[in-house]
Design an enzyme around this catalytic site. Structure first.
Site, PDB file in Angstrom:
ATOM      1  N   GLU A  41       0.861  -1.188   0.000  1.00 59.33           N
ATOM      2  CA  GLU A  41       0.000   0.000   0.000  1.00 59.33           C
ATOM      3  C   GLU A  41       0.897   1.238   0.000  1.00 59.33           C
ATOM      4  O   GLU A  41       1.093   1.908   1.018  1.00 59.33           O
ATOM      5  CB  GLU A  41      -0.935   0.004   1.210  1.00 59.33           C
ATOM      6  CG  GLU A  41      -2.000   1.076   1.109  1.00 59.33           C
ATOM      7  CD  GLU A  41      -2.975   1.058   2.280  1.00 59.33           C
ATOM      8  OE1 GLU A  41      -3.792   1.995   2.349  1.00 59.33           O
ATOM      9  OE2 GLU A  41      -2.916   0.137   3.101  1.00 59.33           O
ATOM     10  N   LYS A 172      -2.025 -13.229  19.584  1.00 55.30           N
ATOM     11  CA  LYS A 172      -2.513 -13.126  18.209  1.00 55.30           C
ATOM     12  C   LYS A 172      -4.025 -13.293  18.095  1.00 55.30           C
ATOM     13  O   LYS A 172      -4.528 -13.821  17.108  1.00 55.30           O
ATOM     14  CB  LYS A 172      -1.790 -14.137  17.309  1.00 55.30           C
ATOM     15  CG  LYS A 172      -0.283 -13.925  17.294  1.00 55.30           C
ATOM     16  CD  LYS A 172       0.468 -15.066  16.650  1.00 55.30           C
ATOM     17  CE  LYS A 172       1.976 -14.853  16.783  1.00 55.30           C
ATOM     18  NZ  LYS A 172       2.755 -15.989  16.322  1.00 55.30           N
ATOM     19  N   ASP A 248       7.225 -10.762  14.167  1.00 55.70           N
ATOM     20  CA  ASP A 248       6.166 -11.724  13.880  1.00 55.70           C
ATOM     21  C   ASP A 248       4.929 -10.936  13.463  1.00 55.70           C
ATOM     22  O   ASP A 248       4.248 -10.332  14.298  1.00 55.70           O
ATOM     23  CB  ASP A 248       5.883 -12.569  15.122  1.00 55.70           C
ATOM     24  CG  ASP A 248       4.919 -13.724  14.854  1.00 55.70           C
ATOM     25  OD1 ASP A 248       4.155 -13.641  13.866  1.00 55.70           O
ATOM     26  OD2 ASP A 248       4.925 -14.701  15.630  1.00 55.70           O
ATOM     27  N   HIS A 343      -5.020   8.612  -3.094  1.00 49.48           N
ATOM     28  CA  HIS A 343      -4.749   7.230  -3.474  1.00 49.48           C
ATOM     29  C   HIS A 343      -4.669   7.085  -4.991  1.00 49.48           C
ATOM     30  O   HIS A 343      -3.762   6.431  -5.522  1.00 49.48           O
ATOM     31  CB  HIS A 343      -5.835   6.299  -2.911  1.00 49.48           C
ATOM     32  CG  HIS A 343      -5.517   5.778  -1.550  1.00 49.48           C
ATOM     33  ND1 HIS A 343      -4.996   4.521  -1.343  1.00 49.48           N
ATOM     34  CD2 HIS A 343      -5.627   6.336  -0.328  1.00 49.48           C
ATOM     35  CE1 HIS A 343      -4.814   4.325  -0.039  1.00 49.48           C
ATOM     36  NE2 HIS A 343      -5.191   5.412   0.597  1.00 49.48           N
TER      37      HIS A 343
END
Length: 351
Positions: A41, A172, A248, A343
C-alpha cells in the site's frame, strides 16, 4: 504418520521505503530518525511522511513514553472441582519466590514478574508475566512456563496438566486481557501541534480532527463492536514496520488494538496514540536476515546497551510511526474527497 517434506526456502519481495525523519523525545528514544516501511500500500509512505514533517515542525516532536513491558503465557491446570482449584491457586501464589527462582535458573534474561490466576469450574488458568530482555519473548515465556508447570505439578496439589497455553495470555487474538494486564511493550505517543501547522501542513483544523476522532473512532468503533480499540488504521503502520524489521507479523492482531485520543487546546491540537501491547524485539527469530540487520543498524538498534533498551527504543519508534500515519489519515478524512484523490494520484503514478 508420513514424514513432512518442505520445498526450498525462497524470499518474498515487498516494496520498502525509508520515510522521515521523525523527530522524537521521550524516555526511550530522542532524535530525528528515518523509519523503514515494507508495504504494497504505497500511499502509506507519503502519508507517514506528512506526519513526520509535522513532528519536525514541533519543537519536541513526538514524545514516545514506554510505560510497561512484559511477555505472558497462560497455562491451564485441571482440578477435581473449584474448591480444589482455589486451594492450589492459594499455594501457587504463596510460593511465588520459588517459582521466580525456577525461571531465573533456566534463563539468562527471563524473569518472573507476576502471576495472575483465574478459576472456571474445575479449571485453573495461571497467567505468568515475564521480563524478556530484548526478545519479544514468545519462546522464552513458553520455555519458562513449561518449567513452572513441571514444578507446580511436582508439588502434589491435586492438579493435572491441561495445556501449556490456555488462551488467557492472549497471543494473536483480539481480547481485552492484554490491555487490562499488559502483554508486550506498552507505549504512549503524543504531540501538541500549533494551530498554524495544523492548517498549513495538515490542511485542516483542530476542531475538525477532534470531531472526527469522536464520531469515527469512538462512536463508529463502538457500534461496530470494537474491543478495547478505537483508531483509524494502526495496523497499516504496524505491519509495514514489522515486515521491515523481522517481527512476527501476526502480532499486529493485538498490536493494532489501541486508542487515538485528541483535544482541541488553546495552544493547538493535542494528538495521542496509545499502543498498550506491542509484541516486538530486536533479537530472536527473523532478526538474522540481512535486510533486517541493515534496518536494525540504521535504526540504531545494534548498539551495545543494557538488556531491554534496544527493544524499548524499537517500540517507541514504532509508536511514533503509528502516530504519524494516524494523524495524516485522519486529517485527510476531514476533507471530502481528499483521501481517494490522494490514493488515485499516488497509485496511478507508480503504474
Amino acid at each position: 504418520m508420513s514424514k513432512s517434506t518442505y520445498s526450498e526456502t525462497t524470499m518474498t519481495q515487498i516494496p520498502t521505503r525509508w520515510v522521515g525523519p521523525i523527530r522524537f523525545t521521550g524516555n526511550a528514544v530522542t532524535g530525528d530518525i528515518d523509519v523503514p516501511l515494507a508495504t504494497y500500500e504505497t500511499p502509506l509512505w507519503p502519508s507517514v511522511g506528512r506526519g513526520a514533517k509535522v513532528s519536525r515542525l514541533v519543537e519536541n516532536g513526538i514524545v514516545a513514553t514506554v510505560v510497561d513491558e512484559r511477555m505472558t503465557r497462560s497455562v491451564l491446570f485441571t482440578a477435581r472441582d473449584a474448591a480444589h482449584a482455589y486451594r492450589a491457586q492459594t499455594e501457587i501464589e504463596a510460593r511465588f519466590d520459588e517459582l521466580a527462582a525456577v525461571v531465573s535458573a533456566g534463563s539468562r534474561y527471563a524473569r518472573l514478574i507476576e502471576i495472575h490466576p483465574e478459576i472456571v469450574g474445575n479449571l485453573l488458568f495461571v497467567r505468568f508475566a515475564f521480563s524478556t530482555g530484548d526478545a519479544s519473548g514468545h519462546n522464552m515465556a513458553t520455555q519458562a512456563s513449561d518449567a513452572l508447570m513441571s514444578t507446580i505439578l511436582s508439588w502434589d496439589l491435586g492438579l493435572g496438566y491441561g495445556s501449556i497455553s490456555g488462551n488467557f495470555c492472549t497471543d494473536k487474538k483480539p481480547t481485552g486481557i492484554n490491555g487490562a494486564l499488559g502483554r508486550g511493550r506498552a507505549v504512549q505517543a503524543d504531540i501538541l501541534i500549533p494551530h498554524d501547522i495544523v492548517s498549513s501542513t495538515l490542511k485542516t483544523t483542530a476542531d475538525k480532527v477532534t470531531d472526527l476522532v469522536v464520531r469515527k473512532n469512538y462512536v463508529g468503533s463502538t457500534i461496530a463492536g470494537a474491543l478495547r480499540s478505537s483508531n483509524a488504521h494502526f495496523a497499516n503502520m504496524l505491519l509495514a514496520f514489522y515486515l521491515a524489521t523481522g517481527q512476527d507479523a501476526a502480532n499486529i492482531v493485538e498490536g493494532s488494538q489501541g486508542l487515538t485520543y485528541v483535544e482541541n487546546r488553546e495552544e493547538g491540537l493535542y494528538f495521542a496514540c496509545s499502543l498498550p501491547h506491542l509484541i516486538v524485539g530486536t533479537v530472536g527469530n527473523g532478526k538474522h536476515l540481512e535486510h533486517v540487520n541493515v534496518a536494525m543498524e540504521r535504526l540504531g538498534l545494534r548498539e551495545d546497551r543494557e538488556p531491554g533498551e534496544n527493544s524499548r527504543r524499537l517500540a517507541a519508534i514504532i509508536a511514533g510511526t503509528v502516530l504519524c500515519g494516524e494523524l495524516s489519515l485522519l486529517a485527510a478524512q476531514t476533507n471530502p474527497g481528499e483521501l481517494m484523490a490522494a490514493h488515485v494520484s499516488l497509485e496511478r503514478g507508480q503504474n
